[in-house]
Design a protein around this motif. Structure first.
Motif, PDB file in Angstrom:
ATOM      1  N   SER A   2       0.840  -1.195   0.000  1.00 49.20           N
ATOM      2  CA  SER A   2       0.000   0.000   0.000  1.00 49.20           C
ATOM      3  C   SER A   2       0.876   1.246   0.000  1.00 49.20           C
ATOM      4  CB  SER A   2      -0.908  -0.009   1.244  1.00 49.20           C
ATOM      5  OG  SER A   2      -1.708   1.153   1.248  1.00 49.20           O
ATOM      6  N   ILE A   3       0.288   2.334   0.381  1.00 45.19           N
ATOM      7  CA  ILE A   3       0.986   3.622   0.382  1.00 45.19           C
ATOM      8  C   ILE A   3       1.931   3.670   1.582  1.00 45.19           C
ATOM      9  CG2 ILE A   3       0.575   6.115   0.553  1.00 45.19           C
ATOM     10  CD1 ILE A   3      -2.273   5.475  -0.576  1.00 45.19           C
ATOM     11  N   PRO A   4       3.117   4.224   1.404  1.00 44.68           N
ATOM     12  CA  PRO A   4       4.071   4.285   2.532  1.00 44.68           C
ATOM     13  C   PRO A   4       3.650   5.352   3.552  1.00 44.68           C
ATOM     14  CG  PRO A   4       4.938   5.513   0.671  1.00 44.68           C
ATOM     15  CD  PRO A   4       3.656   4.865   0.190  1.00 44.68           C
ATOM     16  N   GLN A  40      -9.542  11.773   3.359  1.00 47.81           N
ATOM     17  CA  GLN A  40      -8.809  11.548   4.600  1.00 47.81           C
ATOM     18  C   GLN A  40      -7.888  10.331   4.494  1.00 47.81           C
ATOM     19  OE1 GLN A  40      -9.250  14.018   6.860  1.00 47.81           O
ATOM     20  NE2 GLN A  40      -7.354  13.107   7.615  1.00 47.81           N
ATOM     21  N   TYR A  41      -8.335   9.316   3.776  1.00 45.48           N
ATOM     22  CA  TYR A  41      -7.540   8.087   3.629  1.00 45.48           C
ATOM     23  C   TYR A  41      -6.131   8.394   3.105  1.00 45.48           C
ATOM     24  CZ  TYR A  41      -6.009   3.660   1.389  1.00 45.48           C
ATOM     25  OH  TYR A  41      -5.283   2.550   0.974  1.00 45.48           O
ATOM     26  N   PHE A  42      -6.054   9.207   2.060  1.00 45.73           N
ATOM     27  CA  PHE A  42      -4.757   9.503   1.440  1.00 45.73           C
ATOM     28  C   PHE A  42      -3.917  10.468   2.292  1.00 45.73           C
ATOM     29  CE2 PHE A  42      -5.483   7.010  -2.152  1.00 45.73           C
ATOM     30  CZ  PHE A  42      -6.745   7.237  -2.656  1.00 45.73           C
ATOM     31  N   LEU A  43      -4.602  11.315   3.058  1.00 43.91           N
ATOM     32  CA  LEU A  43      -3.882  12.280   3.901  1.00 43.91           C
ATOM     33  C   LEU A  43      -3.382  11.634   5.186  1.00 43.91           C
ATOM     34  CD1 LEU A  43      -6.130  15.472   3.469  1.00 43.91           C
ATOM     35  CD2 LEU A  43      -4.178  14.707   2.080  1.00 43.91           C
ATOM     36  N   ALA A  78     -12.990  11.796  -5.708  1.00 40.92           N
ATOM     37  CA  ALA A  78     -12.927  10.988  -4.482  1.00 40.92           C
ATOM     38  C   ALA A  78     -13.167   9.528  -4.848  1.00 40.92           C
ATOM     39  CB  ALA A  78     -13.981  11.459  -3.480  1.00 40.92           C
ATOM     40  N   GLN A  79     -12.277   8.679  -4.388  1.00 39.46           N
ATOM     41  CA  GLN A  79     -12.440   7.252  -4.644  1.00 39.46           C
ATOM     42  C   GLN A  79     -13.506   6.675  -3.723  1.00 39.46           C
ATOM     43  OE1 GLN A  79      -9.346   4.432  -4.964  1.00 39.46           O
ATOM     44  NE2 GLN A  79      -7.842   5.855  -5.805  1.00 39.46           N
ATOM     45  N   PRO A  80     -14.249   5.702  -4.206  1.00 37.82           N
ATOM     46  CA  PRO A  80     -15.242   5.042  -3.331  1.00 37.82           C
ATOM     47  C   PRO A  80     -14.556   4.037  -2.410  1.00 37.82           C
ATOM     48  CG  PRO A  80     -15.297   4.068  -5.520  1.00 37.82           C
ATOM     49  CD  PRO A  80     -14.258   5.157  -5.572  1.00 37.82           C
ATOM     50  N   PHE A  94      -1.126  -2.919  -7.253  1.00 38.02           N
ATOM     51  CA  PHE A  94      -0.128  -1.918  -6.830  1.00 38.02           C
ATOM     52  C   PHE A  94      -0.401  -1.385  -5.427  1.00 38.02           C
ATOM     53  CE2 PHE A  94       3.042  -0.407  -9.875  1.00 38.02           C
ATOM     54  CZ  PHE A  94       2.745  -1.229 -10.964  1.00 38.02           C
ATOM     55  N   TRP A  95      -1.684  -1.252  -5.084  1.00 40.27           N
ATOM     56  CA  TRP A  95      -2.018  -0.474  -3.886  1.00 40.27           C
ATOM     57  C   TRP A  95      -2.890  -1.227  -2.874  1.00 40.27           C
ATOM     58  CZ3 TRP A  95       1.185   3.412  -3.878  1.00 40.27           C
ATOM     59  CH2 TRP A  95       1.574   3.989  -5.089  1.00 40.27           C
ATOM     60  N   GLY A  96      -3.121  -2.511  -3.154  1.00 42.51           N
ATOM     61  CA  GLY A  96      -3.959  -3.249  -2.210  1.00 42.51           C
ATOM     62  C   GLY A  96      -5.432  -2.909  -2.407  1.00 42.51           C
ATOM     63  N   PRO A  97      -6.272  -3.244  -1.444  1.00 45.01           N
ATOM     64  CA  PRO A  97      -7.727  -3.116  -1.610  1.00 45.01           C
ATOM     65  C   PRO A  97      -8.239  -1.690  -1.598  1.00 45.01           C
ATOM     66  CG  PRO A  97      -7.201  -3.854   0.600  1.00 45.01           C
ATOM     67  CD  PRO A  97      -5.910  -3.860  -0.154  1.00 45.01           C
ATOM     68  N   GLY A  98      -7.421  -0.733  -1.202  1.00 42.45           N
ATOM     69  CA  GLY A  98      -7.861   0.667  -1.206  1.00 42.45           C
ATOM     70  C   GLY A  98      -8.690   1.017   0.015  1.00 42.45           C
ATOM     71  N   LEU A  99      -9.568   1.973  -0.141  1.00 41.75           N
ATOM     72  CA  LEU A  99     -10.317   2.554   0.976  1.00 41.75           C
ATOM     73  C   LEU A  99     -11.419   1.601   1.452  1.00 41.75           C
ATOM     74  CD1 LEU A  99      -9.657   4.852  -1.330  1.00 41.75           C
ATOM     75  CD2 LEU A  99     -10.871   6.355   0.214  1.00 41.75           C
ATOM     76  N   ARG A 125      -9.629   5.675 -11.496  1.00 41.92           N
ATOM     77  CA  ARG A 125      -8.265   5.412 -11.963  1.00 41.92           C
ATOM     78  C   ARG A 125      -7.393   6.598 -11.655  1.00 41.92           C
ATOM     79  NH1 ARG A 125     -10.211   1.245 -11.967  1.00 41.92           N
ATOM     80  NH2 ARG A 125     -10.335  -0.406 -13.545  1.00 41.92           N
ATOM     81  N   TYR A 126      -6.084   6.498 -11.948  1.00 40.76           N
ATOM     82  CA  TYR A 126      -5.183   7.632 -11.708  1.00 40.76           C
ATOM     83  C   TYR A 126      -5.753   8.901 -12.335  1.00 40.76           C
ATOM     84  CZ  TYR A 126      -1.423   4.284 -10.436  1.00 40.76           C
ATOM     85  OH  TYR A 126      -0.647   3.319  -9.857  1.00 40.76           O
ATOM     86  N   SER A 127      -6.195   8.791 -13.571  1.00 45.70           N
ATOM     87  CA  SER A 127      -6.701   9.988 -14.247  1.00 45.70           C
ATOM     88  C   SER A 127      -8.146  10.284 -13.848  1.00 45.70           C
ATOM     89  CB  SER A 127      -6.648   9.802 -15.766  1.00 45.70           C
ATOM     90  OG  SER A 127      -7.415  10.826 -16.387  1.00 45.70           O
ATOM     91  N   VAL A 151      -3.550  15.588  -3.992  1.00 45.34           N
ATOM     92  CA  VAL A 151      -2.576  14.482  -3.882  1.00 45.34           C
ATOM     93  C   VAL A 151      -2.971  13.361  -4.834  1.00 45.34           C
ATOM     94  CG1 VAL A 151      -1.958  14.983  -1.482  1.00 45.34           C
ATOM     95  CG2 VAL A 151      -3.864  13.439  -1.948  1.00 45.34           C
ATOM     96  N   TYR A 152      -1.945  12.531  -5.249  1.00 43.47           N
ATOM     97  CA  TYR A 152      -0.519  12.730  -5.113  1.00 43.47           C
ATOM     98  C   TYR A 152       0.031  13.294  -6.411  1.00 43.47           C
ATOM     99  CZ  TYR A 152      -1.250   9.585  -1.117  1.00 43.47           C
ATOM    100  OH  TYR A 152      -1.714   9.018   0.043  1.00 43.47           O
ATOM    101  N   ALA A 153       0.998  14.183  -6.274  1.00 40.82           N
ATOM    102  CA  ALA A 153       1.486  14.919  -7.450  1.00 40.82           C
ATOM    103  C   ALA A 153       1.977  13.983  -8.543  1.00 40.82           C
ATOM    104  CB  ALA A 153       2.607  15.871  -7.037  1.00 40.82           C
ATOM    105  N   ASN A 154       2.751  12.959  -8.141  1.00 44.66           N
ATOM    106  CA  ASN A 154       3.410  12.132  -9.170  1.00 44.66           C
ATOM    107  C   ASN A 154       2.506  11.002  -9.660  1.00 44.66           C
ATOM    108  OD1 ASN A 154       4.639   9.162  -8.413  1.00 44.66           O
ATOM    109  ND2 ASN A 154       4.088  10.332  -6.605  1.00 44.66           N
ATOM    110  N   ILE A 155       1.273  10.920  -9.124  1.00 49.63           N
ATOM    111  CA  ILE A 155       0.374   9.850  -9.591  1.00 49.63           C
ATOM    112  C   ILE A 155      -0.873  10.486 -10.226  1.00 49.63           C
ATOM    113  CG2 ILE A 155      -0.726   7.663  -8.988  1.00 49.63           C
ATOM    114  CD1 ILE A 155       1.030   7.472  -6.567  1.00 49.63           C
ATOM    115  N   GLY A 156      -1.925  10.635  -9.461  1.00 41.99           N
ATOM    116  CA  GLY A 156      -3.168  11.094 -10.071  1.00 41.99           C
ATOM    117  C   GLY A 156      -3.106  12.506 -10.610  1.00 41.99           C
TER     118      GLY A 156
HETATM  119  O1  LIG Z   1      -5.233   2.862  -3.398  1.00 44.51           O
HETATM  120  C1  LIG Z   1      -5.276   3.484  -4.488  1.00 44.51           C
HETATM  121  O2  LIG Z   1      -6.162   3.302  -5.356  1.00 44.51           O
HETATM  122  C2  LIG Z   1      -4.257   4.508  -4.757  1.00 44.51           C
HETATM  123  C3  LIG Z   1      -3.186   4.664  -3.961  1.00 44.51           C
HETATM  124  C4  LIG Z   1      -2.198   5.667  -4.245  1.00 44.51           C
HETATM  125  C5  LIG Z   1      -2.280   6.400  -5.357  1.00 44.51           C
HETATM  126  C6  LIG Z   1      -3.161   5.930  -6.423  1.00 44.51           C
HETATM  127  O3  LIG Z   1      -3.449   6.868  -7.349  1.00 44.51           O
HETATM  128  C7  LIG Z   1      -4.447   5.393  -5.893  1.00 44.51           C
HETATM  129  O4  LIG Z   1      -5.141   4.805  -6.963  1.00 44.51           O
END
Ligand SMILES: O=C(O)C1=CC=C[C@H](O)[C@H]1O
Ligand SMILES: CC(=O)C(=O)O
Length: 294
Positions: A2-4, A40-43, A78-80, A94-99, A125-127, A151-156
């Motif tokens: 997941s995210i560091p 809040q999840y990403f922050l 906002a992601q669901p 890449f990121w596991g199950p997410g929120l 998605r990222y975009s 957030v995040y600058a280098n991804i979405g």
């Molecule tokens: O969990 C995710 O879906 C994500 C984590 C980190 C950045 C990605 O854009 C996002 O999709």
């Protein structure tokens, strides 16, 4: 997977901003403000009371306040929570199950909470353009500039900027209104954007640019009148008598003076003779077509 855990860092300064290849200027009438994934999840990965996130939220709030005053619409992504595998697809790898489907994760952070005048778009998605109506909405509303913060600058943020660029939309990436996993990756996103698809700029420059345009729009008129009446713009009806709604002659005179100072030929007398938004739009906004009242 997941995210560091993300350590705070200082936001880029003017002299750390990569040189822009383009001289695009953000204009109020052409722009949309995108507040990207400030959930809040990403922050939370920045930890509690992160100085970086506190500054980020303050800067985004300043940008949003300015955009609202200028009639620039705000869109949040906002992601669901609890995304099923079919929807989430490769993101899981890449990121596991997410929120989780938990409001304390999925909500836009409280200090930036959307109002009823803002649009909140589900992010898959990222975009921000993927699996969404964002592009169609911008095209239908004559918007070809996208101000990107969050957030995040280098991804979405940067992937959305790339897709905007490929869709003939000018992206503006606000260096001190985004955050990333590290300052290095934040700067990499700015360098990539500057070299391939976007205008990088500081919040201060953005605000100067969008505020310099003297164009008056239907939305900017509505926002000005709503502020004077201390109501939300969507509570105003174009045919309502604004004097009966509480707009006094002092405020009408202030509006006449403001619009006259921007080169618009309208008088106080004309405004009180026809005290409706629709009548004022017809005088102030050349391309305005009278709403067909059914
Ligand atoms: O969990 C995710 O879906 C994500 C984590 C980190 C950045 C990605 O854009 C996002 O999709
Ligand atoms: C935060 C996130 O989802 C992104 O950067 O795309």
């Amino acid at each position: 997977m997941s995210i560091p855990s993300i350590a705070s860092y200082t936001l880029p300064t003017e002299n750390e901003l990569p040189k822009s290849k383009v001289d695009w200027k953000a204009e109020a009438s052409r722009s949309v403000l995108l507040i990207h994934d400030m959930q809040q999840y990403f922050l939370d990965f920045y930890g509690q009371d992160s100085p970086l996130i506190q500054q980020l939220i303050q800067n985004i709030s300043t940008i949003k306040e300015t955009c609202t005053k200028l009639g620039i619409p705000t869109i949040y992504t906002a992601q669901p929570g609890d995304q099923n595998q079919e929807d989430r697809a490769l993101l899981t790898d890449f990121w596991g199950p997410g929120l989780d489907d938990d409001i304390e994760q999925t909500k836009i952070t409280d200090q930036l909470a959307p109002t009823e005048d803002d649009m909140v778009q589900t992010k898959w998605r990222y975009s921000a353009f993927k699996k969404s109506q964002l592009l169609e909405w911008m095209q239908e509303n004559g918007k070809d500039q996208l101000i990107i913060c969050g957030v995040y600058a280098n991804i979405g943020c940067i992937v959305t900027a790339v897709e905007a660029f490929m869709s003939d939309i000018q992206p503006f990436i606000v260096a001190d209104a985004m955050a990333d996993f590290s300052k290095e990756q934040h700067e990499e996103a700015l360098v990539f954007g500057a070299g391939r698809c976007a205008r990088p700029l500081m919040m201060k420059q953005l605000i100067e640019d969008i505020s310099s345009e003297e164009t008056i729009t239907v939305q900017s008129i509505k926002v000005q009148v709503a502020e004077m009446l201390e109501v939300s713009p969507d509570q105003l009806n174009e045919q309502d008598d604004l004097i009966e709604s509480g707009l006094d002659s002092i405020r009408i005179m202030m509006l006449a003076e403001d619009w006259s100072s921007k080169g618009i030929d309208i008088s106080f007398i004309e405004m009180i003779e026809s005290p409706t938004l629709e009548a004022w739009y017809q005088k102030l906004v050349p391309e305005y077509e009278t709403i067909q009242v059914k």
